[in-house]
Design an enzyme around this catalytic site. Structure first.
Site, PDB file in Angstrom:
ATOM      1  N   ARG A 107       2.804   7.983  -3.299  1.00 30.19           N
ATOM      2  CA  ARG A 107       2.169   7.299  -2.540  1.00 30.19           C
ATOM      3  C   ARG A 107       0.783   7.632  -2.224  1.00 30.19           C
ATOM      4  NH1 ARG A 107       4.689   4.457   2.334  1.00 30.19           N
ATOM      5  NH2 ARG A 107       2.910   4.579   4.112  1.00 30.19           N
ATOM      6  N   HIS A 135       3.386  -2.956  -2.221  1.00 31.34           N
ATOM      7  CA  HIS A 135       4.225  -1.991  -1.540  1.00 31.34           C
ATOM      8  C   HIS A 135       5.528  -2.396  -2.044  1.00 31.34           C
ATOM      9  CE1 HIS A 135       6.007   0.847   0.938  1.00 31.34           C
ATOM     10  NE2 HIS A 135       5.793   0.564   2.248  1.00 31.34           N
ATOM     11  N   GLN A 173       9.159  -1.598  -0.342  1.00 34.33           N
ATOM     12  CA  GLN A 173       9.370  -2.520   1.155  1.00 34.33           C
ATOM     13  C   GLN A 173       9.915  -3.702   0.710  1.00 34.33           C
ATOM     14  OE1 GLN A 173       8.882  -1.395   4.221  1.00 34.33           O
ATOM     15  NE2 GLN A 173      10.086  -3.174   4.748  1.00 34.33           N
ATOM     16  N   ASP A 179       2.284  -7.877   9.847  1.00 33.49           N
ATOM     17  CA  ASP A 179       2.019  -6.478   9.595  1.00 33.49           C
ATOM     18  C   ASP A 179       0.857  -5.740  10.352  1.00 33.49           C
ATOM     19  OD1 ASP A 179       2.495  -3.940   8.377  1.00 33.49           O
ATOM     20  OD2 ASP A 179       1.564  -4.197   6.575  1.00 33.49           O
ATOM     21  N   CYS A 208       7.195  -4.296   8.570  1.00 31.48           N
ATOM     22  CA  CYS A 208       7.469  -3.104   8.101  1.00 31.48           C
ATOM     23  C   CYS A 208       7.353  -1.973   8.572  1.00 31.48           C
ATOM     24  CB  CYS A 208       6.791  -3.195   6.439  1.00 31.48           C
ATOM     25  SG  CYS A 208       4.962  -2.815   6.834  1.00 31.48           S
ATOM     26  N   ARG A 235      15.644   0.255   3.831  1.00 30.26           N
ATOM     27  CA  ARG A 235      14.701   1.128   2.929  1.00 30.26           C
ATOM     28  C   ARG A 235      15.515   2.025   2.122  1.00 30.26           C
ATOM     29  NH1 ARG A 235       9.209   1.321   3.411  1.00 30.26           N
ATOM     30  NH2 ARG A 235       9.527   2.570   1.389  1.00 30.26           N
TER      31      ARG A 235
END
Length: 306
Positions: A102, A129, A132, A220, A259, A287
């Site tokens: 990450r 991402h 996700q 987001d 998310c 997730r």
């Protein structure tokens, strides 16, 4: 030694494989079984950016599948003292079976994957991402039904998550509409890739038009940690806030996704994110299951789909 099966970006993996990963994830969740399919395998999680969902979901996913997990952060490894990513990747590849990374930089991810001889998973970059979005597709299909032919609308900053939604729209065959300020639209190369591969993507500045009749509305966070132009961004994005009036323009069975983390009153109002159309908590929970499917594909390949 076979080439590692990296999970870097959705545009780099074929549609059939992505469908298989989601189907496996869904079956694992439905069964509730805890089979040690990855016994004696070890996942190294390398974090340059903090995380709640990515860290916990990957760690629990690997442990539930019978594997082991090692956590590396800059202040607890030689990465924080100048060791190169390539050197780190070469060393980790001799110790572990898979790496989840990450980072802010997509270039860093490419360097890690280029030097590693074990699979590398994109836990997030400033460009995409993908993990996700696998959970998001899984959630949509649980709540609404097959996503092919449906409409997903994005309102707000077209960030890394939106980029991965574009990749997914091409592979899973749904329409993706983006409403964002001109300065915050998706990168042209991603839009060009989608167009070249038959994607049904539209980009504009009218959130009402984007959301009209949609089956899913997504947004987001507007302001990243440490952003020095926070108030300027809030003013620019205020017309794109997802509130009850905007959600009312979507289809009658539309769901709302985010998310997380969420900032009520900025990108979305509390009555939407905490309301009956919101599936953000199921989305966050998925997730864990999506990560299981990704880990199994990276380490077992097609055997995970048997």
């Amino acid at each position: 030694m076979p080439e590692p099966r990296d999970f870097l970006d959705l545009d780099q993996i074929d549609a059939a494989t992505l469908r298989d990963i989601i189907d496996v994830s869904t079956r694992i969740k439905a069964s509730g079984e805890r089979k040690p399919l990855l016994a004696d395998r070890t996942l190294a999680m390398v974090f340059e950016k903090p995380s709640t969902r990515t860290r916990v979901s990957f760690e629990v996913a690997m442990q539930t599948l019978g594997g082991n997990v090692i956590l590396l952060e800059p202040n607890g490894s030689q990465l924080g003292r100048g060791e190169t990513l390539a050197d780190t990747a070469r060393i980790l590849s001799q110790y572990v079976d898979v790496i989840m990374y990450r980072t802010s930089s997509a270039a860093n991810l490419e360097e890690m994957a280029g030097a590693a001889t074990v699979p590398v998973i994109n836990g997030l970059t400033d460009r995409s991402h993908p993990c996700q979005i696998m959970a998001d597709i899984m959630t949509f299909e649980e709540e609404v039904g097959p996503i092919a032919g449906k409409v997903v609308a994005w309102s707000g900053d077209s960030n890394n998550v939106a980029n991965s939604w574009i990749h997914a729209a091409v592979h899973f065959g749904f329409e993706f509409r983006v409403a964002s300020p001109a300065d915050l639209r998706p990168p042209q190369d991603i839009l060009d890739w989608a167009a070249a591969n038959g994607g049904n993507i539209s980009v504009g500045d009218d959130p009402a038009a984007a959301v009209s009749g949609a089956d899913c509305v997504v947004t987001d966070t507007w302001v990243s940690m440490g952003d020095k132009e926070a108030e300027k961004r809030r003013a620019l994005l205020a017309p794109y806030r997802v509130d009850a009036a905007l959600m009312a323009k979507a289809g009658p069975e539309a769901v709302f996704m985010h998310c997380l983390p969420v900032y009520r009153g900025d990108e979305v109002t509390a009555d939407v994110v905490d309301g009956p159309q919101s599936v953000v908590w199921t989305e966050a929970g998925n997730r864990l299951h999506a990560q299981k499917g990704i880990l199994l594909w990276c380490l077992l390949g097609s055997a995970a789909f048997a």
